[in-house]
Design an enzyme around this catalytic site. Structure first.
Site, mmCIF file in Angstrom:
data_model
loop_
_atom_site.group_PDB
_atom_site.id
_atom_site.type_symbol
_atom_site.label_atom_id
_atom_site.label_comp_id
_atom_site.label_asym_id
_atom_site.label_seq_id
_atom_site.Cartn_x
_atom_site.Cartn_y
_atom_site.Cartn_z
ATOM 1 N N LYS A 84 2.606 -33.800 -23.706
ATOM 2 C CA LYS A 84 3.801 -34.198 -22.915
ATOM 3 C C LYS A 84 4.287 -33.042 -22.027
ATOM 4 C CE LYS A 84 7.258 -31.853 -24.823
ATOM 5 N NZ LYS A 84 8.223 -31.005 -24.112
ATOM 6 N N ALA A 93 16.863 -27.819 -27.053
ATOM 7 C CA ALA A 93 17.687 -26.930 -27.879
ATOM 8 C C ALA A 93 19.125 -26.906 -27.363
ATOM 9 C CB ALA A 93 17.083 -25.523 -27.851
ATOM 10 N N LYS A 151 5.046 -26.291 -29.689
ATOM 11 C CA LYS A 151 4.258 -27.372 -29.087
ATOM 12 C C LYS A 151 3.132 -26.789 -28.244
ATOM 13 C CE LYS A 151 8.302 -30.375 -29.067
ATOM 14 N NZ LYS A 151 9.440 -30.907 -28.325
ATOM 15 N N ASP A 191 9.235 -37.748 -25.940
ATOM 16 C CA ASP A 191 9.388 -36.400 -25.377
ATOM 17 C C ASP A 191 8.882 -36.336 -23.930
ATOM 18 O OD1 ASP A 191 10.354 -33.869 -25.623
ATOM 19 O OD2 ASP A 191 8.931 -33.200 -27.152
HETATM 20 N N1 LIG Z 1 13.698 -24.985 -26.102
HETATM 21 C C1 LIG Z 1 13.560 -26.221 -26.503
HETATM 22 O O1 LIG Z 1 14.383 -27.076 -26.154
HETATM 23 C C2 LIG Z 1 12.446 -26.619 -27.408
HETATM 24 C C3 LIG Z 1 11.350 -25.793 -27.619
HETATM 25 N N2 LIG Z 1 10.328 -26.214 -28.412
HETATM 26 C C4 LIG Z 1 9.168 -25.361 -28.663
HETATM 27 O O2 LIG Z 1 9.581 -24.244 -29.435
HETATM 28 C C5 LIG Z 1 8.758 -23.119 -29.152
HETATM 29 C C6 LIG Z 1 9.645 -21.931 -28.804
HETATM 30 O O3 LIG Z 1 10.368 -22.280 -27.632
HETATM 31 P P1 LIG Z 1 11.769 -21.669 -27.231
HETATM 32 O O4 LIG Z 1 12.531 -21.204 -28.407
HETATM 33 O O5 LIG Z 1 12.402 -22.652 -26.352
HETATM 34 O O6 LIG Z 1 11.280 -20.456 -26.337
HETATM 35 P P2 LIG Z 1 11.901 -19.016 -26.109
HETATM 36 O O7 LIG Z 1 11.187 -18.435 -24.958
HETATM 37 O O8 LIG Z 1 13.384 -19.104 -26.071
HETATM 38 O O9 LIG Z 1 11.465 -18.286 -27.451
HETATM 39 C C7 LIG Z 1 10.098 -18.079 -27.773
HETATM 40 C C8 LIG Z 1 10.033 -17.311 -29.059
HETATM 41 O O10 LIG Z 1 8.661 -16.937 -29.341
HETATM 42 C C9 LIG Z 1 8.639 -15.533 -29.540
HETATM 43 N N3 LIG Z 1 7.355 -14.910 -29.232
HETATM 44 C C10 LIG Z 1 6.716 -14.856 -28.043
HETATM 45 N N4 LIG Z 1 5.581 -14.132 -28.169
HETATM 46 C C11 LIG Z 1 5.522 -13.739 -29.469
HETATM 47 C C12 LIG Z 1 4.604 -12.961 -30.225
HETATM 48 N N5 LIG Z 1 3.513 -12.430 -29.665
HETATM 49 N N6 LIG Z 1 4.843 -12.762 -31.548
HETATM 50 C C13 LIG Z 1 5.928 -13.285 -32.118
HETATM 51 N N7 LIG Z 1 6.864 -14.009 -31.447
HETATM 52 C C14 LIG Z 1 6.652 -14.236 -30.151
HETATM 53 C C15 LIG Z 1 9.678 -15.103 -28.554
HETATM 54 O O11 LIG Z 1 9.982 -13.756 -28.630
HETATM 55 P P3 LIG Z 1 10.344 -12.998 -27.215
HETATM 56 O O12 LIG Z 1 11.821 -12.995 -27.174
HETATM 57 O O13 LIG Z 1 9.730 -11.688 -27.346
HETATM 58 O O14 LIG Z 1 9.716 -13.762 -26.089
HETATM 59 C C16 LIG Z 1 10.812 -16.023 -28.943
HETATM 60 O O15 LIG Z 1 11.389 -15.709 -30.163
HETATM 61 C C17 LIG Z 1 7.824 -23.555 -28.000
HETATM 62 O O16 LIG Z 1 6.582 -23.936 -28.523
HETATM 63 C C18 LIG Z 1 8.532 -24.757 -27.406
HETATM 64 O O17 LIG Z 1 7.639 -25.660 -26.793
HETATM 65 C C19 LIG Z 1 10.357 -27.405 -29.033
HETATM 66 C C20 LIG Z 1 11.424 -28.252 -28.875
HETATM 67 C C21 LIG Z 1 12.555 -27.904 -28.068
HETATM 68 O O1 LIG Z 2 10.053 -29.786 -25.872
HETATM 69 C C1 LIG Z 2 11.167 -29.773 -25.402
HETATM 70 C C2 LIG Z 2 12.176 -30.785 -25.701
HETATM 71 O O2 LIG Z 2 11.742 -31.712 -26.648
HETATM 72 C C3 LIG Z 2 11.525 -28.693 -24.446
HETATM 73 O O3 LIG Z 2 10.851 -28.903 -23.278
HETATM 74 P P1 LIG Z 2 10.710 -27.720 -22.197
HETATM 75 O O4 LIG Z 2 9.957 -26.619 -22.881
HETATM 76 O O5 LIG Z 2 9.984 -28.333 -21.059
HETATM 77 O O6 LIG Z 2 12.101 -27.298 -21.823
#
Ligand SMILES: NC(=O)C1=CN([C@@H]2O[C@H](COP(=O)(O)OP(=O)(O)OC[C@H]3O[C@@H](n4cnc5c(N)ncnc54)[C@H](OP(=O)(O)O)[C@@H]3O)[C@@H](O)[C@H]2O)C=CC1
Ligand SMILES: O=C(CO)COP(=O)(O)O
Length: 327
Positions: free
Chosen positions: A193, A142, A108, A246
């Site tokens: 959001k 998540a 996002k 969201d």
């Molecule tokens: N967590 C949630 O509840 C939700 C998250 N999202 C979206 O999902 C996406 C990921 O979030 P989330 O999993 O929570 O975050 P995390 O911080 O847990 O994970 C982020 C991921 O991106 C990777 N990353 C960061 N920089 C790079 C790079 N330069 N090259 C390749 N990979 C990279 C990270 O690797 P590293 O370990 O090195 O940082 C990691 O695998 C975001 O856009 C978030 O908004 C959407 C819905 C729900």
């Molecule tokens: O996008 C999300 C849930 O839908 C996660 O939100 P946060 O990155 O603010 O935890």
């Protein structure tokens, strides 16, 4: 579309939970993670350090290189931070070697300099994927999905047939998928959001309550609407799961990292210190500048989002947000 193997890029919390969800459905998953420490922990323990009681399903194979990760893959799922997508695509493009397959973005964000969404960045960098990129976005912590708590998530893309088939791939308890043809509207809502959630967090940090946050969300929705529609998104998407849904989830829940970041700012911490204390990514802190610049470029009135920008990017006093709300 016959899909057996799916590649998930990013073994952060959301990437790992998505991989687990699909693996439980019987898909073979190639899970790629660029951060070696996290990769090694997952490979050694099969447990995720940031998700309680979570053990990787046996259908998930960890892949150390992009070559291995995309081998035999029939669908790609991007779950890396939005600002890393462009550079990541530059690495991925030669490895795909012209291969065409459906791509899903669960990230996002809006790119700062171009205002492009994640799907648009993917298609620009890997042109053969044009028309094949879809957004997967909605209220979905998540950590809640990992516990089996039900939610609804939009699958949005320009090709109705592909969206239908992709929605089927992701649809199973606890996720119900909902199809949309408005990818832009869905992606803008998902990015904006996060800025709204930071605003709610700032109010929490000041000591205001749910009443004030509900007022903020209500007013900010008009601003989200005006920006999204100015970019060709639809009103109905703004008030759907990826926008309003969201915004309610992340603005009101203690789990949200964007809201928590805002709370630290509201308590008077600097952005750097707030980021450090939240620990993991808060996408809104990166999108706030693009959202602000986009609103300025289009001469839109966005007082709430501007006030959040002033606090996050200019270190202004948090009272500017109360003033913008009319208090
Ligand atoms: N967590 C949630 O509840 C939700 C998250 N999202 C979206 O999902 C996406 C990921 O979030 P989330 O999993 O929570 O975050 P995390 O911080 O847990 O994970 C982020 C991921 O991106 C990777 N990353 C960061 N920089 C790079 C790079 N330069 N090259 C390749 N990979 C990279 C990270 O690797 P590293 O370990 O090195 O940082 C990691 O695998 C975001 O856009 C978030 O908004 C959407 C819905 C729900
Ligand atoms: O996008 C999300 C849930 O839908 C996660 O939100 P946060 O990155 O603010 O935890």
């Amino acid at each position: 579309m016959n899909i057996n193997r799916i590649t998930v890029f990013g073994a952060g919390v959301w990437g790992s939970v998505i991989a687990q969800h699909l693996a439980k459905k019987g898909y073979k998953i190639s899970l790629w993670e660029h951060y070696k420490d996290l990769f090694d922990i997952l490979e050694k323990t099969r447990k995720h350090p940031n998700i309680e009681n979570f053990e990787l399903n046996s259908n998930i194979e960890l892949k150390a290189t992009l070559e291995e990760a995309v081998k035999d893959s029939e669908m790609l799922v991007f779950v890396i931070s939005s600002k890393s997508v462009r550079n990541f695509c530059k690495q991925l493009k030669p490895i795909l070697n012209g291969k065409v397959l459906p791509v899903v973005s669960a990230s996002k964000g809006i790119e700062d300099s171009t205002f492009k969404t994640v799907c648009e960045v993917i298609e620009e960098e890997i042109p053969q994927l044009t028309g094949y990129a879809m957004s997967f976005s909605g209220p979905s912590f998540a950590l809640e999905v990992a516990k089996g708590i039900p939610t609804k998530i939009l699958v949005a893309g320009p090709n109705a047939d592909l969206v239908k088939k992709t929605a089927k791939v992701f649809n199973s308890s606890p996720i119900i998928t909902v199809e949309s043809d408005d990818r832009r509207g869905v992606e803008y809502g998902g990015a904006i959001k996060n800025v709204v959630a930071i605003g709610c967090g700032i109010l929490d940090g000041i000591g205001d309550g749910a009443d004030t946050k509900a007022a903020l969300i209500t007013q900010a929705m008009q601003e989200m609407h005006d920006i999204t529609v100015s970019q060709g998104g639809k009103t109905e998407s703004v008030y759907n799961l990826s926008g309003l849904g969201d915004a309610i989830l992340t603005g009101m829940s203690s789990i949200s990292r964007n809201r928590r970041l805002g709370e630290k700012l509201g308590q008077g911490l600097s952005l750097e210190e707030a980021r450090k204390q939240v620990g993991t990514i808060a996408e809104g802190a990166d999108s706030v500048n693009s959202v602000h610049n986009l609103a300025r470029k289009n001469n839109l009135k966005t007082p709430i989002l501007d006030a959040v920008w002033q606090i996050v990017c200019n270190g202004e006093d948090k009272d500017v947000l109360l003033k913008a709300l009319g208090f």
